[in-house]
Design a protein around this motif. Structure first.
Motif, short mmCIF file in Angstrom:
data_model
loop_
_atom_site.label_atom_id
_atom_site.label_comp_id
_atom_site.label_asym_id
_atom_site.label_seq_id
_atom_site.Cartn_x
_atom_site.Cartn_y
_atom_site.Cartn_z
N ASP A 176 9.80 10.62 2.67
CA ASP A 176 9.49 9.88 3.88
C ASP A 176 9.45 8.36 3.65
OD1 ASP A 176 8.67 10.18 6.73
OD2 ASP A 176 6.98 9.01 5.98
N ALA A 177 8.82 7.94 2.55
CA ALA A 177 8.71 6.50 2.27
C ALA A 177 10.10 5.88 2.13
CB ALA A 177 7.92 6.28 0.98
N THR A 178 11.03 6.61 1.53
CA THR A 178 12.39 6.10 1.36
C THR A 178 13.06 5.95 2.72
OG1 THR A 178 12.39 7.65 -0.49
CG2 THR A 178 14.40 6.38 -0.11
N LEU A 179 12.86 6.96 3.56
CA LEU A 179 13.47 6.93 4.89
C LEU A 179 13.00 5.72 5.69
CD1 LEU A 179 15.13 8.32 7.13
CD2 LEU A 179 13.09 9.58 7.75
N THR A 180 11.69 5.47 5.70
CA THR A 180 11.19 4.37 6.53
C THR A 180 11.64 3.02 5.98
OG1 THR A 180 9.10 4.73 5.40
CG2 THR A 180 9.24 5.44 7.67
N ARG A 181 11.71 2.86 4.66
CA ARG A 181 12.13 1.55 4.15
C ARG A 181 13.64 1.35 4.34
NH1 ARG A 181 10.08 1.18 -1.66
NH2 ARG A 181 8.25 1.80 -0.50
N PHE A 182 14.41 2.43 4.20
CA PHE A 182 15.84 2.30 4.47
C PHE A 182 16.07 1.95 5.94
CE2 PHE A 182 18.53 4.45 0.96
CZ PHE A 182 17.73 3.87 -0.02
N PHE A 183 15.23 2.53 6.78
CA PHE A 183 15.30 2.25 8.22
C PHE A 183 15.07 0.75 8.47
CE2 PHE A 183 12.87 1.98 12.27
CZ PHE A 183 13.88 2.37 13.13
#
Lengths: 278, 394
Positions: free
Chosen positions: B178-185
């Motif tokens: 999840d943390a990766t998804l939000t920062r990539f976002f």
């Protein structure tokens, strides 16, 4: 002329690349998809596929009804859903329409030896060794006599897949709880909402016909669907995965038509502006 | 025209229009390949607009992302599917127009003095666009999104000393989560597009200063262009440009409506599952050539990684690798041959990049990677040959 030559080079390079990364790569990665076998010719059984429905009903009540219900004929299963889940980790199906969606030869072989017919050694139903070849024929005749005809794709999909698979975008949820399925099959079976997009339709047909041909080692049992039922299931999965196809195809024509007109107009304008140049 | 006068007094718009459009001259001897810069701007605009609409329904959360894309946007929102198809196809086609634009620059020597800044800023734009595409590809949170991100971020592990810590820092977790998804976002929708706009500004400014190159690669002064050898950007150049854009859009929307599958991989319609690795993991087509260089050195992971990084950045140094006094490939027979071998090799690597890296394919990948680098290392040599020839002819 020179510009057309450049365009030609560009088009050739793009087409070669496209061929390589789409059709060619897919053919290498997935290999040849095996053709479905709707005769289930690997199953050798001497059991009959037809007989006397009245005798079949007696046999059904005596041999099958302890686990399976048959709503169409008012027969309730001897064991309630929760008890079945506790003992088998999967809900035994109601058999009202089973004869309408399964191949009868498969069904006969299945009753005699479910593990062999489904190609799943852990299949929950025990072999019905006590039934003679004629008995099996009577039961199938009975099941055929009560089954609803002309089921649509959605009904067949729920009958055939709904005990284990959810289709949550259609608000259809698997009859058996996920944790029991995991215990039974080793993993929770995938949701089917966009399966029509995740897999090629041709592959889906082969896979449903015989899961081992699509995904060797999978714990999904062979279902023994007829050709017609399989095609209806695939068509249904395709349609729910891509509900706006008609709208897309129609709108596409309008957009492209508009752009063709625009290209004509811009070409005319370019001609006019460039008339005095050169 | 009163309003124009009013504006002119305050913003000098008449002067601006002259400088930017009506009295900005481009050479006459350029072909439609010079239209691809504007095409990139068109595709970028399409990406921004479709992206904003997608942003209205997308949920950057590992539990919601897949359904927000595949259910909400694709099924429930009116014409949501149109915006997703458009965004996905535009992202893919962006790289096609970028590669054509870059190949044109390489063939006609547009990277040479005095256009080094144009080339470098353009190259930075390419890298930024690659980062934008990579971060955006994670957002639908499908199997391919997930495993592409997992595989590519793992590459950083090989960096000496800081590698393992760096990977965790990039992912915000030990695995892609999840943390990766939000920062990539965050990177995909704010930071990278912002940088893209800034560098586009510098790129265009630099082009305005040095002017466009042309087919013959012979520098034209403003006076020459004004008197016969050039055409004004507006309306003459743009008249042709609009026609090119129209034809391009026919092709583009044909893909959006009828041939979108190449931009939306079937594997990505299965939700991300960190326990189940797909049988084949491959990036989108536009990274395949570089990916194949990475795999090409199949006997050594470290060598492959170095080659991969080099393959991504070596073209940025073209102005200093190719020092030949002749600019355009039209007047450089040797260079012309090398160029087309390079193009063929790039396509070859792209195709190999999607195939399983085993047996013959592995060796072909190695050979293709060597050819890729051979192009760049041959440039100083043919530059010297051409220099000598030129001096000998005098």
């Amino acid at each position: 002329m020179k510009e057309l030559k450049i365009l030609l080079i560009l088009v050739v390079v793009v087409l070669v690349g496209y061929w390589g990364i789409e059709p060619y790569a897919h053919s290498v990665m997935h290999g040849e998809v095996k053709k479905p076998d709707y005769n289930y010719s690997d199953l050798k059984t001497t059991a009959a596929t037809t007989g006397d429905p009245a005798k079949g009903k007696e046999l059904f009540v005596a041999n099958c009804a302890s686990c399976h219900g048959l709503k169409n004929d008012g027969i309730n299963p001897g064991m309630d859903k929760n008890a079945a889940i506790t003992s088998f980790n999967v809900v035994p199906p109601d058999l009202s329409n089973i004869a309408a969606i399964l191949d009868h030869k498969f069904l006969a072989a299945f009753i005699k030896n479910p593990q062999q017919a489904t190609e799943n050694p852990k299949f929950a139903m025990p072999p019905m060794a006590q039934l003679s070849d004629e008995d099996v024929g009577h039961i199938i005749a009975y099941l055929s006599s009560v089954a609803k005809k002309n089921l649509d794709g959605k009904e067949i999909t729920i009958e055939a897949c709904g005990r284990c698979h959810s289709i949550k975008y259609q608000k259809i949820y698997a009859e058996t709880p996920a944790e029991n399925l995991k215990a039974y099959l080793g993993k929770v079976p995938p949701d089917l909402s966009v399966m029509g997009k995740a897999k090629e339709l041709e592959y889906l047909e082969t896979f449903i016909n015989n899961p081992q041909n699509g995904l060797p080692g999978t714990s999904m049992p062979r279902l023994g669907l007829t050709k017609e039922s399989t095609e209806k299931v695939v068509a249904y999965l395709d349609q729910i995965a891509d509900p706006h196809r008609e709208q897309r195809n129609k709108l596409g024509m309008w957009v492209i038509g508009y752009l063709v007109v625009m290209a004509g107009l811009t070409f005319a304008w370019k001609k006019k502006i460039w008339k005095n140049i050169h | 025209m009163k309003f124009m006068d009013w504006l002119d007094e305050r913003l000098a718009v008449r002067q601006l229009i002259k400088v930017m459009l009506t009295e900005y001259y481009v050479p006459k001897n350029i072909n439609f390949l010079w239209s691809f810069g504007v095409l990139i701007m068109v595709v970028f605009a399409i990406l921004v607009v479709s992206g904003i609409f997608l942003l209205m329904y997308y949920k950057p959360d590992s539990h919601l992302a897949f359904d927000s894309v595949n259910k909400t946007i694709m099924m429930d929102v009116e014409y949501g599917w149109l915006f997703r198809h458009t965004h996905a196809v535009a992202a893919s086609i962006m790289f096609l127009v970028l590669y054509v634009h870059m190949a044109r620059g390489i063939y006609y020597g547009s990277f040479k003095a005095p256009r080094e800044i144009v080339w470098i800023t353009g190259y930075i734009l390419f890298i930024l666009m690659a980062a934008t595409a990579f971060t955006g590809y994670l957002l639908p949170w499908g199997q391919m999104s997930y495993w592409a991100a997992q595989t590519i971020t793992t590459l950083f592990e090989k960096i000496p000393f800081i590698g393992p810590d760096l990977v965790v820092w990039i992912r915000g977790n030990y695995i892609v989560e999840d943390a990766t998804l939000t920062r990539f976002f965050a990177l995909h929708v704010v930071f990278l597009p912002l940088l893209l706009i800034v560098f586009t500004g510098i790129h265009l400014y630099a082009v305005r200063i040095v002017g466009s190159n042309n087919e013959d690669g012979i520098e034209l002064t403003k006076e020459e262009k004004k008197h016969g050898k050039g055409i004004p950007f507006w309306p003459v150049f743009m008249a042709k440009e609009f026609f090119v854009i129209s034809v391009f859009l026919i092709f583009f929307f044909y893909l959006v409506f009828y041939q979108y599958k190449f931009a939306m991989d079937p594997i990505n319609f299965t939700p991300a599952d960190y326990l189940q690795t797909p049988t084949h993991i491959y990036p989108e087509w536009y990274f395949l050539a570089f990916y194949e260089v990475l795999r090409g050195f199949f006997f050594s992971q470290n060598l492959g990684l170095i080659a991969f990084v080099l393959s991504m950045f070596i073209a940025a140094f073209l102005p200093w690798l190719d020092t030949s006094p002749i600019r355009s490939g039209n007047h450089r027979p040797l260079y012309k041959i090398l160029f087309f071998i390079f193009v063929a090799d790039f396509v070859f690597l792209t195709i190999l990049g999607k195939l399983p890296p085993t047996g013959l394919y592995a060796w072909l990948g190695f050979a293709g990677s060597l050819v890729y680098f051979a192009f760049f290392f041959a440039l100083p040599i043919i530059s010297r040959i051409e220099k000598k020839k030129l001096e000998g002819g005098r």
